[in-house]
Design a protein around this motif. Structure first.
Motif, short mmCIF file in Angstrom:
data_model
loop_
_atom_site.label_atom_id
_atom_site.label_comp_id
_atom_site.label_asym_id
_atom_site.label_seq_id
_atom_site.Cartn_x
_atom_site.Cartn_y
_atom_site.Cartn_z
N THR A 43 0.88 -1.20 0.07
CA THR A 43 -0.09 0.06 -0.05
C THR A 43 0.84 1.34 0.14
OG1 THR A 43 -1.73 -1.10 1.33
CG2 THR A 43 -2.02 1.20 1.31
N LEU A 44 0.60 2.31 -0.98
CA LEU A 44 1.24 3.61 -0.94
C LEU A 44 0.79 4.63 -0.73
CD1 LEU A 44 4.09 4.57 -1.86
CD2 LEU A 44 3.25 4.75 -4.17
N ILE A 45 0.92 5.50 0.17
CA ILE A 45 0.40 6.75 0.64
C ILE A 45 1.42 7.83 0.19
CG2 ILE A 45 -0.83 8.16 2.52
CD1 ILE A 45 -1.43 5.39 3.80
N PRO A 46 1.19 8.54 -0.99
CA PRO A 46 2.31 9.57 -1.15
C PRO A 46 2.26 10.69 -0.21
CG PRO A 46 0.99 8.85 -3.16
CD PRO A 46 0.19 8.29 -2.08
N GLU A 49 -0.24 -0.43 -4.46
CA GLU A 49 -1.50 0.11 -4.44
C GLU A 49 -1.58 1.61 -3.78
OE1 GLU A 49 -3.99 -2.74 -2.36
OE2 GLU A 49 -3.46 -4.41 -3.87
N LYS A 50 -1.86 2.54 -4.72
CA LYS A 50 -1.95 3.77 -4.22
C LYS A 50 -3.12 4.23 -4.06
CE LYS A 50 0.96 6.21 -6.95
NZ LYS A 50 1.61 7.25 -7.88
N TYR A 51 -2.95 5.24 -2.63
CA TYR A 51 -4.13 6.07 -2.24
C TYR A 51 -3.93 7.18 -1.90
CZ TYR A 51 -6.17 1.32 -1.87
OH TYR A 51 -6.77 -0.15 -2.04
N GLU A 81 -11.50 4.20 4.96
CA GLU A 81 -11.61 2.92 5.34
C GLU A 81 -10.96 1.82 4.37
OE1 GLU A 81 -11.98 -0.07 8.14
OE2 GLU A 81 -12.72 1.74 8.36
N GLU A 82 -11.16 2.32 2.93
CA GLU A 82 -10.59 1.42 2.15
C GLU A 82 -8.92 1.43 2.03
OE1 GLU A 82 -11.45 5.11 -0.13
OE2 GLU A 82 -12.24 4.05 1.38
N VAL A 83 -8.15 2.28 2.94
CA VAL A 83 -6.72 2.30 2.92
C VAL A 83 -6.51 1.64 4.11
CG1 VAL A 83 -4.92 3.88 3.52
CG2 VAL A 83 -6.64 4.86 2.15
N ILE A 84 -7.09 1.62 5.23
CA ILE A 84 -6.99 0.79 6.40
C ILE A 84 -7.28 -0.66 5.63
CG2 ILE A 84 -7.90 -0.11 8.67
CD1 ILE A 84 -6.43 2.44 8.73
N GLU A 85 -8.14 -1.06 5.26
CA GLU A 85 -8.37 -2.31 4.65
C GLU A 85 -7.36 -2.84 3.76
OE1 GLU A 85 -10.75 -4.54 5.41
OE2 GLU A 85 -11.28 -3.05 6.92
#
Length: 414
Positions: A88-91, A117-119, A130-134
């Motif tokens: 999971t990638l959070i810029p 998977e970028k958010y 919530e989709e980021v946590i999941e």
């Protein structure tokens, strides 16, 4: 006639003897011939030996062939371990997209077995979507840029939300000297392990009466024991020699006293690791005067934030120090020290953010994912660029852009 031999140059001297007349003349001549041949052969061998010795003095010695070190067997994967892993990638905010893009480019260049998977998550949101946590729960690993936390107001820190939601109870920041990067102190190699879920960050604040605010610091036996256990386990697995507990138990006798009690109990299980304690204000003074005395440091939440940023500044700056947050099931990797992790508008406009901290954090992530050779390649390339000193961002005394650092790292990949 008999022959008399000397050990010097050949000398055949005739010696008369009454017994010589009694020797059969043909036999005597044969013996003389054999002995003469032996003398001549010995003399020639000596001459050859002298010539060889002289030649050795004149001809320079050939260099010894270098013995190439064989590749050591450091990791034997299980079948299927090479399958690409989702991360999971959070810029994030500020320079976050710039430095996370740097990581993506280098991962692609080295064909690392990860995909992102970028958010989009920003610090002014009320909650982490919530989709980021999941996604993090599914992938178990996340890489993130800085999230800007508003000062004051009613918006809580998304960083703290993530830690609590995923129970990322241990924060780890590695502060060390990089070869080629001049600093005031040498031989700095400090690992700050910080309790990440309670203490002053519990978020329990309220206004008792107008003008009076009460903020609760929560310390529990459970959380203190598990962070102490993690610190000693880290030291044991990484051949570290000492763990130092940072506290203020001289004032907060119950809260920090409980933290120290937990550290002491865990320390008894690791007799090979030296354990000591230091009051946090003395710790800060010792850090800026003799940082090389520290090895692994274990701290409650607030102290760890202060100590990690101080140690990072001493060792070379927050822009080069890696770190991450880990729990029993999940891990989030980010720039180690929080100061400057979102940058400022000028750096962002000039695209001169330093990606080194997040690149080294990505190497930590690759090891966590059990891709050690990729981690070694990335870390080695980054250290080569720093050591050469030709490509550096402004915080390290250079003028390079983020993209120039990325290109230099890629060109140094093995």
């Amino acid at each position: 006639m008999l022959l008399f031999f000397t050990t010097g140059p050949i000398s055949l001297r005739a010696v008369s003897s009454s017994s010589a007349d009694s020797i059969n003349r043909p036999v005597g001549q044969a013996l003389l011939l054999v002995m003469a041949c032996r003398v001549v052969a010995l003399h020639m061998l000596r001459r050859l030996a002298d010539s060889a010795a002289s030649a050795r003095c004149l001809i320079p010695a050939l260099p010894k062939a270098e013995v190439q070190q064989a590749r050591s067997v450091t990791y034997m994967p299980r079948p299927g371990d090479g399958a690409p892993r989702a991360v999971t990638l959070i810029p994030g905010d500020g320079i976050g997209p710039l430095v996370t893009d740097a990581v993506e480019q280098i991962m692609t260049a080295m064909h690392a077995p990860v995909y992102f998977e970028k958010y989009e998550v920003h610090g002014d949101m009320k909650r982490v979507p919530e989709e980021v946590i999941e996604s993090i729960k599914k992938n178990k690993v996340c890489l993130k840029g800085g999230l800007r936390t508003p000062v004051g107001g009613g918006v809580s820190s998304l960083n703290v939300q993530l830690r609590k939601e995923l129970d990322l109870y241990a924060s780890l920041v590695n502060c060390f000297n990089l070869p080629g990067l001049p600093t005031r102190h040498e031989d700095v190699d400090i690992v700050v392990i910080r309790e990440n879920t309670e203490g002053e960050y519990s978020g329990l604040e309220h206004e008792v009466v107008p003008g009076v605010v009460e903020s609760l610091k929560v310390i529990t036996k459970f959380c203190s024991e598990r962070i102490a256990q993690y610190a000693f386990e880290y030291a044991y697995l990484n051949n570290r020699k000492k763990v130092t507990a940072v506290h203020k138990a001289n004032i907060m006798k119950l809260a920090d006293g409980l933290f120290l009690e937990s550290c002491r109990e865990v320390a008894t299980k690791y007799p090979s690791i030296k354990y000591n304690e230091i009051i946090v204000d003395n710790c800060c003074m010792q850090l800026v005067s003799k940082p090389e005395q520290f090895d692994v440091m274990v701290t409650p939440n607030l102290y760890g934030n202060l100590v990690a940023n101080t140690a990072a500044g001493i060792a070379g700056g927050t822009g080069v120090m890696p770190g991450g947050n880990v729990g029993a099931d999940h891990a989030v990797f980010e720039q180690g020290a929080s100061a400057g992790n979102v940058g400022n508008e000028k750096i962002l406009d000039q695209k001169k953010a330093n990606p080194v901290a997040l690149l080294l954090s990505s190497a930590m992530m690759l090891r966590h994912l059990q891709f050690p050779s990729f981690a070694d390649r990335l870390e080695t390339a980054v250290k080569r660029v720093i050591s050469e000193g030709k490509v550096r961002t402004k915080d390290l005394g250079g003028t390079s852009t983020t993209q120039e650092v990325v290109d230099a790292v890629i060109s140094n990949l093995d």
